[in-house]
Write a protein that holds these residues in place. Structure first.
Motif, PDB file in Angstrom:
ATOM      1  N   LEU A  99      33.586  51.172  33.463  1.00 22.53           N
ATOM      2  CA  LEU A  99      34.514  49.845  33.842  1.00 22.53           C
ATOM      3  C   LEU A  99      36.019  50.174  33.432  1.00 22.53           C
ATOM      4  O   LEU A  99      36.940  49.771  34.128  1.00 22.53           O
ATOM      5  CB  LEU A  99      33.995  48.951  32.463  1.00 22.53           C
ATOM      6  N   ILE A 100      36.316  51.207  32.587  1.00 19.19           N
ATOM      7  CA  ILE A 100      37.738  51.480  32.582  1.00 19.19           C
ATOM      8  C   ILE A 100      38.294  52.077  33.863  1.00 19.19           C
ATOM      9  O   ILE A 100      39.357  51.561  34.278  1.00 19.19           O
ATOM     10  CB  ILE A 100      37.944  52.711  31.497  1.00 19.19           C
ATOM     11  N   VAL A 101      37.466  52.694  34.548  1.00 21.50           N
ATOM     12  CA  VAL A 101      37.820  53.318  35.884  1.00 21.50           C
ATOM     13  C   VAL A 101      37.894  52.169  36.788  1.00 21.50           C
ATOM     14  O   VAL A 101      38.962  52.250  37.453  1.00 21.50           O
ATOM     15  CB  VAL A 101      37.039  54.486  36.356  1.00 21.50           C
ATOM     16  N   ILE A 102      37.088  51.341  36.929  1.00 23.45           N
ATOM     17  CA  ILE A 102      36.626  50.256  37.788  1.00 23.45           C
ATOM     18  C   ILE A 102      38.088  49.246  37.621  1.00 23.45           C
ATOM     19  O   ILE A 102      38.734  49.005  38.719  1.00 23.45           O
ATOM     20  CB  ILE A 102      35.381  49.446  37.540  1.00 23.45           C
ATOM     21  N   PHE A 103      38.313  48.941  36.452  1.00 28.68           N
ATOM     22  CA  PHE A 103      39.483  47.809  36.349  1.00 28.68           C
ATOM     23  C   PHE A 103      40.869  48.477  36.057  1.00 28.68           C
ATOM     24  O   PHE A 103      41.951  47.738  36.529  1.00 28.68           O
ATOM     25  CB  PHE A 103      39.011  47.118  34.969  1.00 28.68           C
ATOM     26  N   LEU A 104      40.736  49.763  35.759  1.00 28.69           N
ATOM     27  CA  LEU A 104      42.158  50.206  35.346  1.00 28.69           C
ATOM     28  C   LEU A 104      42.926  51.081  36.454  1.00 28.69           C
ATOM     29  O   LEU A 104      43.906  51.202  36.835  1.00 28.69           O
ATOM     30  CB  LEU A 104      42.393  50.861  34.072  1.00 28.69           C
ATOM     31  N   ALA A 105      42.061  51.697  37.231  1.00 28.48           N
ATOM     32  CA  ALA A 105      42.260  53.051  38.088  1.00 28.48           C
ATOM     33  C   ALA A 105      41.839  52.488  39.363  1.00 28.48           C
ATOM     34  O   ALA A 105      42.322  53.000  40.443  1.00 28.48           O
ATOM     35  CB  ALA A 105      41.665  54.144  37.786  1.00 28.48           C
ATOM     36  N   GLY A 106      40.817  51.393  39.477  1.00 23.13           N
ATOM     37  CA  GLY A 106      40.424  51.045  40.732  1.00 23.13           C
ATOM     38  C   GLY A 106      39.730  52.189  41.716  1.00 23.13           C
ATOM     39  O   GLY A 106      39.961  52.166  42.954  1.00 23.13           O
ATOM     40  N   THR A 142      32.248  43.480  27.526  1.00 24.30           N
ATOM     41  CA  THR A 142      32.385  42.257  27.584  1.00 24.30           C
ATOM     42  C   THR A 142      33.800  41.707  27.813  1.00 24.30           C
ATOM     43  O   THR A 142      34.213  41.037  28.780  1.00 24.30           O
ATOM     44  CB  THR A 142      31.573  41.497  26.712  1.00 24.30           C
ATOM     45  N   TRP A 143      34.584  42.076  26.957  1.00 25.07           N
ATOM     46  CA  TRP A 143      36.071  41.614  26.867  1.00 25.07           C
ATOM     47  C   TRP A 143      36.558  42.318  28.218  1.00 25.07           C
ATOM     48  O   TRP A 143      37.539  41.645  28.879  1.00 25.07           O
ATOM     49  CB  TRP A 143      36.818  42.428  25.892  1.00 25.07           C
ATOM     50  N   LEU A 144      36.259  43.536  28.510  1.00 25.09           N
ATOM     51  CA  LEU A 144      37.051  44.045  29.836  1.00 25.09           C
ATOM     52  C   LEU A 144      36.501  43.367  31.098  1.00 25.09           C
ATOM     53  O   LEU A 144      37.310  43.022  32.053  1.00 25.09           O
ATOM     54  CB  LEU A 144      36.527  45.559  30.145  1.00 25.09           C
ATOM     55  N   ILE A 145      35.359  42.817  31.049  1.00 27.02           N
ATOM     56  CA  ILE A 145      34.709  41.899  32.190  1.00 27.02           C
ATOM     57  C   ILE A 145      35.506  40.604  32.349  1.00 27.02           C
ATOM     58  O   ILE A 145      35.760  40.116  33.497  1.00 27.02           O
ATOM     59  CB  ILE A 145      33.227  41.877  32.121  1.00 27.02           C
ATOM     60  N   ALA A 196      38.806  40.847  33.726  1.00 23.07           N
ATOM     61  CA  ALA A 196      39.065  41.172  35.079  1.00 23.07           C
ATOM     62  C   ALA A 196      39.151  40.018  36.099  1.00 23.07           C
ATOM     63  O   ALA A 196      38.605  38.859  35.867  1.00 23.07           O
ATOM     64  CB  ALA A 196      37.899  42.085  35.558  1.00 23.07           C
ATOM     65  N   GLY A 197      39.198  40.366  37.467  1.00 18.60           N
ATOM     66  CA  GLY A 197      39.249  39.542  38.388  1.00 18.60           C
ATOM     67  C   GLY A 197      37.896  39.191  38.931  1.00 18.60           C
ATOM     68  O   GLY A 197      36.953  39.900  38.433  1.00 18.60           O
ATOM     69  N   GLU A 248      36.048  39.221  41.559  1.00 23.26           N
ATOM     70  CA  GLU A 248      35.235  40.061  42.581  1.00 23.26           C
ATOM     71  C   GLU A 248      35.021  41.407  41.605  1.00 23.26           C
ATOM     72  O   GLU A 248      33.964  42.009  41.891  1.00 23.26           O
ATOM     73  CB  GLU A 248      36.131  40.489  43.790  1.00 23.26           C
ATOM     74  N   GLU A 249      36.122  41.806  41.092  1.00 25.25           N
ATOM     75  CA  GLU A 249      35.779  43.069  40.170  1.00 25.25           C
ATOM     76  C   GLU A 249      34.782  42.616  39.201  1.00 25.25           C
ATOM     77  O   GLU A 249      33.967  43.745  38.793  1.00 25.25           O
ATOM     78  CB  GLU A 249      37.298  43.691  39.518  1.00 25.25           C
ATOM     79  N   ALA A 250      34.900  41.784  38.389  1.00 25.35           N
ATOM     80  CA  ALA A 250      33.753  41.309  37.633  1.00 25.35           C
ATOM     81  C   ALA A 250      32.464  41.359  37.989  1.00 25.35           C
ATOM     82  O   ALA A 250      31.322  41.892  37.254  1.00 25.35           O
ATOM     83  CB  ALA A 250      34.126  40.167  36.756  1.00 25.35           C
ATOM     84  N   MET A 251      32.125  40.782  39.212  1.00 28.76           N
ATOM     85  CA  MET A 251      30.843  40.488  39.968  1.00 28.76           C
ATOM     86  C   MET A 251      30.247  42.108  40.315  1.00 28.76           C
ATOM     87  O   MET A 251      29.150  42.334  40.086  1.00 28.76           O
ATOM     88  CB  MET A 251      31.101  39.648  40.954  1.00 28.76           C
ATOM     89  N   SER A 252      31.306  42.922  40.812  1.00 32.05           N
ATOM     90  CA  SER A 252      30.987  44.217  41.136  1.00 32.05           C
ATOM     91  C   SER A 252      30.644  45.046  39.963  1.00 32.05           C
ATOM     92  O   SER A 252      29.578  45.646  39.949  1.00 32.05           O
ATOM     93  CB  SER A 252      32.115  45.062  41.937  1.00 32.05           C
ATOM     94  N   ALA A 253      31.276  44.915  38.777  1.00 36.04           N
ATOM     95  CA  ALA A 253      30.969  45.687  37.563  1.00 36.04           C
ATOM     96  C   ALA A 253      29.526  45.258  36.972  1.00 36.04           C
ATOM     97  O   ALA A 253      28.772  45.930  36.485  1.00 36.04           O
ATOM     98  CB  ALA A 253      32.066  45.344  36.670  1.00 36.04           C
ATOM     99  N   ALA A 254      29.535  43.849  37.223  1.00 35.49           N
ATOM    100  CA  ALA A 254      28.095  43.255  36.714  1.00 35.49           C
ATOM    101  C   ALA A 254      26.949  43.684  37.367  1.00 35.49           C
ATOM    102  O   ALA A 254      25.854  44.180  36.771  1.00 35.49           O
ATOM    103  CB  ALA A 254      28.312  41.775  36.378  1.00 35.49           C
ATOM    104  N   VAL A 255      26.935  44.044  38.627  1.00 30.79           N
ATOM    105  CA  VAL A 255      26.081  44.340  39.618  1.00 30.79           C
ATOM    106  C   VAL A 255      25.708  45.831  39.134  1.00 30.79           C
ATOM    107  O   VAL A 255      24.522  46.288  38.971  1.00 30.79           O
ATOM    108  CB  VAL A 255      26.188  44.211  40.997  1.00 30.79           C
ATOM    109  N   TRP A 256      26.687  46.819  39.079  1.00 27.93           N
ATOM    110  CA  TRP A 256      26.568  48.153  38.848  1.00 27.93           C
ATOM    111  C   TRP A 256      26.111  48.331  37.348  1.00 27.93           C
ATOM    112  O   TRP A 256      25.373  49.042  37.117  1.00 27.93           O
ATOM    113  CB  TRP A 256      28.122  48.732  38.945  1.00 27.93           C
ATOM    114  N   GLY A 257      26.593  47.425  36.525  1.00 24.78           N
ATOM    115  CA  GLY A 257      26.040  47.633  35.154  1.00 24.78           C
ATOM    116  C   GLY A 257      24.605  47.192  34.909  1.00 24.78           C
ATOM    117  O   GLY A 257      23.965  47.654  33.942  1.00 24.78           O
TER     118      GLY A 257
END
Length: 360
Positions: free
Chosen positions: A135-142, A193-196, A199-200, A202-211
């Motif tokens: 999640l840190i990589v997805i949201f902070l580094a993209g 949960t706080w990171l999600i 997040a925006g 689209e990013e949150a939906m992508s992270a939720a599916v991956w999670g």
């Protein structure tokens, strides 16, 4: 004149009590003890896994006959069948088997070290730590797929190191490791949960599916690096398996046999966390395979403790079967495999908790 016979005596097969066979050389330098029930159970599940694999390769939106499947597997089919079977379905099947085996071995290692059926990387929190790193990589580094995989691997390793340090007190006792891991997992789950939430959409939906843990869209470009890394850890686990079984006899007995207890335990933890982190990096956090596979294997084989080999076989079959169910449960919708493993594994966890409470 005296002649010397330098020929090597053949390996002998010796019965060793009911239900066991020992294969050994006359000199005694080589010996292998086999449990017949374990061989039968593992053979049955390997055969079942092979049938499931062929079924997964042949069926789907496009179905192939047995003859068409064999031609495609041996490179004699037409271009469309080889594309579907070899390029689209084969990587998913192989990854399901490899990651399931990795999770099974990881669960066997931690249940052996903690001497507790709840000693699983998804209960202790290493899955959650790997998810945090992703999640840190997805949201902070993209980052892309490989950057996310690296973040998950680092997150799992860092979480394991922190849990080990916090649980260490003149050795890492199993019960303390589980308690500290559960507490750390709860903290990391809140952070995730706080990171999600921050997040925006689209990013949150992508992270939720991956999670949720998914093998969807798994191709050779993703599978090959993961398979290479998993193979390295398989070799390390095989080399450490004798130490794990000696540690099950107790620290004093293992020390008397020449085993350096704490370094061996640390190496086993690194391998177990590595398996979990690699599986999470490749497909997201897949829960309950590591928890259930070693205990089911132990009960089916009636072995004295958890074993890496049988745990790996059942883990592979469980994950492949779960993925097949996820693909076919809802028409025209491929569910993440983690949805199935969580649903079935949750029931198993409730049963296990009730059983342990009744025993205590």
């Amino acid at each position: 004149m005296t002649t010397t016979d330098n020929t090597i005596a053949p390996v002998q097969r010796v019965d060793f009590g009911p239900g066991h066979t020992v294969i050994s050389s006359p000199s005694g330098r080589f010996s292998l003890r086999l449990q017949r029930r374990s061989i039968i159970v593992c053979t049955v599940f390997v055969s079942f896994g092979l049938v499931l694999s062929l079924w997964a390769l042949a069926t789907g939106e496009i179905t192939f006959s047995a003859n068409e499947l064999l031609h495609a597997l041996f490179g004699n089919g037409n271009s469309s069948s080889e594309l579907v079977v070899l390029s689209w379905r084969m990587p998913r099947v192989i990854m399901a088997l490899a990651l399931g085996a990795a999770l099974g071995i990881s669960g066997a290692i931690f249940q052996s070290l903690t001497r507790n059926p709840l000693g699983s990387p998804d209960i202790i929190g290493f899955n959650t730590g790997a998810y945090t790193g992703a999640l840190i990589v997805i949201f902070l580094a993209g980052g892309g797929y490989f950057q996310i995989a690296a973040g998950a691997l680092v997150g799992g390793m860092v979480t394991a190191a922190l849990v080990y340090i916090l649980a260490y007190r003149r050795g890492s006792q199993g019960f303390r490791l589980i308690i500290v891991g559960i507490a750390f997992s709860a903290i990391l789950a809140s952070l995730n949960t706080w990171l999600i939430l921050r997040a925006g959409l689209e990013e949150a939906m992508s992270a939720a599916v991956w999670g949720a843990g998914s093998l969807n869209a798994m191709g050779w470009e993703h599978a090959k690096p993961a398979l290479l890394a998993v193979t390295v850890f398989f070799i390390a686990a095989a080399l450490l398996a004798p130490r794990m079984h000696m540690l099950e006899m107790g620290d004093d007995a293992a020390s008397a046999l020449g085993i350096r207890v704490e370094p061996s335990r640390l190496l086993l933890m690194v391998v177990g966390v590595g398996f979990t982190a690699l599986a999470t990096a490749a497909a997201g956090p897949i829960s309950f395979i590591a928890l259930a596979a070693p205990q089911v294997a132990r009960r089916l084989t009636r072995s004295a403790g958890v074993r890496m080999g049988s745990s790996a076989i059942l883990g592979a079959v469980f994950l492949l079967l779960s993925d097949l169910i996820a693909q076919r449960l809802v028409p025209d919708t491929a569910l993440p495999v983690g949805v199935v493993t969580v649903s079935v594994g949750g029931i198993y966890l409730i049963w296990l908790l009730l059983r342990e409470a009744k025993r205590n």
